[in-house]
Scaffold this active site. Sequence first.
Site, PDB file in Angstrom:
ATOM      1  N   ASP A 126       3.531  -5.148  -5.350  1.00  0.00           N
ATOM      2  CA  ASP A 126       3.867  -6.472  -4.804  1.00  0.00           C
ATOM      3  C   ASP A 126       5.378  -6.632  -4.648  1.00  0.00           C
ATOM      4  O   ASP A 126       5.865  -7.071  -3.605  1.00  0.00           O
ATOM      5  CB  ASP A 126       3.312  -7.586  -5.709  1.00  0.00           C
ATOM      6  CG  ASP A 126       1.813  -7.814  -5.486  1.00  0.00           C
ATOM      7  OD1 ASP A 126       1.289  -7.383  -4.431  1.00  0.00           O
ATOM      8  OD2 ASP A 126       1.169  -8.421  -6.357  1.00  0.00           O
ATOM      9  N   GLU A 174       0.834  -1.213   0.000  1.00  0.00           N
ATOM     10  CA  GLU A 174       0.000   0.000   0.000  1.00  0.00           C
ATOM     11  C   GLU A 174       0.865   1.257   0.000  1.00  0.00           C
ATOM     12  O   GLU A 174       0.565   2.234  -0.685  1.00  0.00           O
ATOM     13  CB  GLU A 174      -0.961   0.003   1.184  1.00  0.00           C
ATOM     14  CG  GLU A 174      -1.983  -1.137   1.205  1.00  0.00           C
ATOM     15  CD  GLU A 174      -2.837  -1.220  -0.057  1.00  0.00           C
ATOM     16  OE1 GLU A 174      -2.953  -0.211  -0.776  1.00  0.00           O
ATOM     17  OE2 GLU A 174      -3.367  -2.309  -0.338  1.00  0.00           O
TER      18      GLU A 174
HETATM   19 ZN   LIG Z   1      -2.579  -2.590  -4.637  1.00  0.00          ZN
END
Ligand SMILES: [Zn+2]
Length: 682
Positions: free
Chosen positions: A583, A519
């Site tokens: 990621d 995030e």
């Molecule tokens: Zn995301």
Amino acid sequence: MNANLLFGSMLVVSIGVSSCATGGKEQNTGTKPVFSAEDMDLSVDPGTNFFEYANGGWRKQHPLPDDKSRYGSFDLLAEENKEKVKLIIENAAAQNAEDGTVSQKIGDFYASGMDMDAINKAGIKPIQPLLSKINSIEKQDDIVKVISFLQQQGINPLFYYHATADQKNSKMNIAGVYQSGLGMPDRDYYLEKTDDAKKLRDAYQNYLTTLYTLSGHAETEAAKKAELVFDFETSLAKASNSRLENRDPHKTYNKVDINGVEEMVKPFPFASFIKGMGYSVPAEINVSQPEFLAEVGKLYKKEKLSTWKTFLTSVVLRNTAAYLTQDFVNANFAFYGQAMSGQKEQEPRWKKVVNTTNGALGEAVGQLFVAEYFPPAAKKRMDKLVENLRIAFGQRISQLEWMSDETKQAAQEKLDAIRVKIGYPNKWRDYSDLKVVKTSYVENILASNRFELDFDLAKIGKPVDQDEWFMTPQTVNAYYNPLANEIVFPAAILQPPFFYLDGDDAVNYGAIGVVIGHEMTHGFDDQGRLFAKDGNMEEWWTAEDSEKFNARTKVLVDQFNQFEVLPGVFANGELSLGENIADLGGLLISYQAYLNSLNGKENTEKIDGFTDKQRFYLAYSRVWAQNIRDAEIARLTKVDVHSLGSNRVNGPLPNVQEWYDAFGLDAKSPLFITPEERASIW
Ligand SMILES: [Zn+2]
């Protein structure tokens, strides 16, 4: 429903696809070891397919139920949550609470949705006022009046009109106009020449035909209407932005006054449309897709009144079908569930009604959910984890070889400024003005839509409420909002396989730690980096750094473009770029945070037979364990910015040296990428 959750902040990016799949009843007991050989497939070489190595056993133990198109550990948690929410709702219903109380509203909303006898008996009566309104159209002006009326009920035939933070003055809300009008989930379905797309177009026309026959038209007439609607929607599809274009915040920022909008959409009288909904014309309006508005203007000018009536009727029917009689529900499922996603069976009724109740009274249910299921200790541990991640990200930024000191300085400031929300909102929504009855499900849905629209449009022209959440606490997900520079973790994601309250650090850093890092990096991905620390869209990178960033992310685009997800179908590396950066970045940052937590010491303890570093990567992989149908792979590849579960594991990890080291892998592994070809951003 709840258009404001989706469109109030169009740029909000989440960690995963929101879960709509349902099924099984397995509970996380918390006593089972996090990793056991039976959940893995130790016969698979980790360097050949790490996803399968980590999750093979889990996938065998969790075959796809007939009522699901995808079933993963993410979905399993969402399932368990749904059971909890159901209990909350049933408790509320059992209280027979006084009229107007939150318990009465929750209980009656749910009861109205579960009463299939009453719903079947009512037929299309609950939507008759809407259909009559459409039938009363006699002249061109009436079209606008009817669209305003439908919009009030949460039905958006042509566009979403909503409140949004101003991208260049993000503390203030302005009005926004966003493309709508399509019954299929993406413009591409209308335009692509493939056999699969054609099949789905046929299925969609059949669906529309069924909706018309169910509402009283003869078969041949219904089929003709369906064709007319399909052509109308195809015109809208051609003028719609692609998903990729909609990810470009520059392209979708076109702030004008009402004259500017009317110029774009002429001769459609946009001011009358707003006033028709009962609102005054705002000073500033952002038009996300000007070309789309031009097409609406053309259609307004050229299409016959009868075509408009047919189109508007179809919009009402397909927006309410899921809440009408069993025949309508079945038709809706045959298209959206079976044809689009490959589901074999419908999920039980109660799960659908839990979803709509959750949608209509989300924070009321959420308040009860948090009281019951969110321990204060979880928030405390999360606060600490988030701050450790922030420190680790800061360290990595300062060590970047490719970024200039000037941009680094601004990046650190933006990182420091990220606001964090954990668990649940500081203040809860007030549902006093929402009226809920026990007798009509559709009426409740429409009342909720009106309530949401009022809540949303009341924000226009006012400062942004920094305490607002775009997800409820009982949602298994997390998000970054670039316009507020904030990361948000609802209570429901703070459970296994994301967060183990009693788990060891390696596992928590590998799972929720990576989510937190994920995030945070959204503030710096291909989209988020276009916004400064206060949430305003402005350039804060040197031109040279931007170029270097683009070159580095291009490596990731190319890597993901090579994933063949179905025979002849490839992943969309550009559409999923922001998520793939997140990621990979999340993995690197959280690993660094884990190393920091060891204070230079070595952790030699093996748990469940694995070293700490192995557990870190296994915990990450477990989050994405899943089985999925081919139709769902095809659909998600088109509409979802997130990569498929297997690619979220096998995609980023081969870019990470520490992963190779943890499992003793080398250049002989099929997943191996040479150091010079690896993506390296954060
Ligand atoms: Zn995301």
